[in-house]
Design an enzyme around this catalytic site. Structure first.
Site, short mmCIF file in Angstrom:
data_model
loop_
_atom_site.label_atom_id
_atom_site.label_comp_id
_atom_site.label_asym_id
_atom_site.label_seq_id
_atom_site.Cartn_x
_atom_site.Cartn_y
_atom_site.Cartn_z
N CYS A 1 5.66 -1.21 3.78
CA CYS A 1 7.25 -1.47 3.84
C CYS A 1 7.61 -0.79 5.04
O CYS A 1 7.19 0.33 5.63
CB CYS A 1 8.03 -0.82 2.62
SG CYS A 1 7.61 -1.84 0.98
N HIS B 1 1.81 2.43 1.41
CA HIS B 1 3.27 2.59 1.60
C HIS B 1 3.69 3.05 2.89
O HIS B 1 3.23 3.94 3.66
CB HIS B 1 3.65 3.93 0.37
CG HIS B 1 3.93 3.58 -0.77
ND1 HIS B 1 4.47 2.44 -1.19
CD2 HIS B 1 2.87 3.86 -1.95
CE1 HIS B 1 4.54 2.33 -2.71
NE2 HIS B 1 3.57 3.12 -3.03
#
Length: 367
Positions: free
Chosen positions: A235, A179
């Site tokens: 991301c 992440h």
């Protein structure tokens, strides 16, 4: 021609390898097994035999007789410290890598393919790019050593290890699959007012690793002639290394560099070169897609490995970036026909950032 040899993986699978192969990835569990030659085994056996011979040698009596008082003084003195063995050559040579894969198992925001991404990158570096397996530091939740779990502390230590003592002609690789996010920039060095971050396994309690720190640890120490390549499958990862130059590539292959240098802080190297292939821009989300392999895998990691493998000898950075973007666009088109996946599953395109501007179609990509 020498015949092939049989090796067995930790999972029990038997594999046949050529005599000159030094490492092989198991197709069942994806672990990489190091293969030792008969010469290596013979040398190890000889060292063991020499050690036993040293232990079995008869004790030699002292050559000189000492006065009783002198003997008492000698007995009262503490024994000398043991003689240190001559240090072995470092296994971390000109090529070394840190690979992080975080699935966040058991969390509501868990991911599926990040550990597989790290294993795929290790296999690629060993089998395709000639990295010694002992020079690759893996941090995933599957590791048994507590020091190789991808916590914030361990990732920081691994990044410092990667660049420590770097020299000219060193090739360093940092890969992260997990992440990423953004948070408010508090020191005023970001044009958009946001810092990019990577999320370690324990980020809920220890916090995330922000781009300022990643730049300070990985980028700033690079000396002249040393080269770092980062591959970030997360991301909001466009400028997560805080490199000052962004390559904006159009679909027709034309490009231009954006200058993001800050007057508040120097973000370059100490004479070396740093490059980062990110999964998406700072304000975008990256994708995991089954299009490539039939199971969820990081679109960025897969497209990077495939591009290098298929680009031929000595590809340029521009050639690789175009191949990666083409693969992502193909995945987008195929996902658009599948109602089970949304456009966000593989919507972003890879981004290249660098410590310096350069001609992407003239500069060769070399790991």
């Amino acid at each position: 021609m020498a015949s092939r040899r049989e090796v067995r993986c930790r999972c029990g699978r038997r594999m046949l390898v050529q005599p000159d192969v030094r490492a092989i990835q198991c197709p069942t569990c994806h672990n990489v097994t190091q293969v030792y030659s008969l010469v290596d085994v013979a040398r190890g056996a000889q060292r063991i035999i020499n050690g036993f011979q040293q232990l079995l040698r008869p004790h030699q009596p002292p050559q000189h007789q000492h006065h009783p008082q002198q003997q008492q003084q000698m007995m009262a003195q503490p024994p000398p410290p043991p003689r240190l063995l001559e240090p072995l050559p470092s296994p971390f040579g000109k090529k070394r890598a840190v690979l992080c894969g975080v699935n966040y198992k058991g969390k509501s925001y868990s991911l599926e393919g990040c550990i597989s991404d790290a294993k795929s990158m290790r296999c690629f570096l060993v089998q395709k790019m000639g990295f010694p397996i002992d020079s690759i530091l893996m941090l995933t939740e599957d590791e048994t050593s507590p020091q190789r779990i991808p916590t914030k502390r361990n990732i920081r230590k691994a990044m410092r290890w990667l660049v420590e003592g770097n020299r000219a002609r060193d090739s360093l690789v940092f890969h992260f699959s997990g992440h990423g996010s953004q948070q408010k920039d508090y020191n005023g060095d970001e044009i958009d007012g946001q810092d990019e971050t990577l999320a370690p396994l324990d980020h809920e309690t220890e916090g995330k690793i922000i781009d300022d720190e990643i730049n300070r640890i990985l980028v700033r120490p690079l000396v002249h002639g040393a080269k770092l390549h980062a591959v970030i499958d997360a991301c909001n990862s466009g400028t997560v290394l805080d490199l000052p130059f962004i390559c904006r590539m159009e679909r027709n292959g034309s490009y231009e560099w954006e200058d993001h240098r800050s007057v508040r802080a120097y973000k370059g190297t100490d004479g070396g070169a740093a490059f980062c292939f990110s999964a998406c821009d700072d304000d975008e989300t990256s994708g995991y897609t089954p299009v490539f392999t039939g199971k969820n895998t990081g679109a960025m990691t897969y497209s990077f490995i495939k591009a290098v493998k298929t680009a031929g000898p000595s590809p340029t950075y521009g050639h690789l970036l175009n191949l990666m973007c083409s693969a992502i666009r193909e995945a987008q088109s195929r996902l658009a026909l599948n109602e089970d996946y949304t456009s966000s599953d593989a919507s972003a395109e890879p981004l290249l950032t660098s410590s310096e501007e350069f001609d992407v179609y003239a500069t060769k990509f070399i790991l």
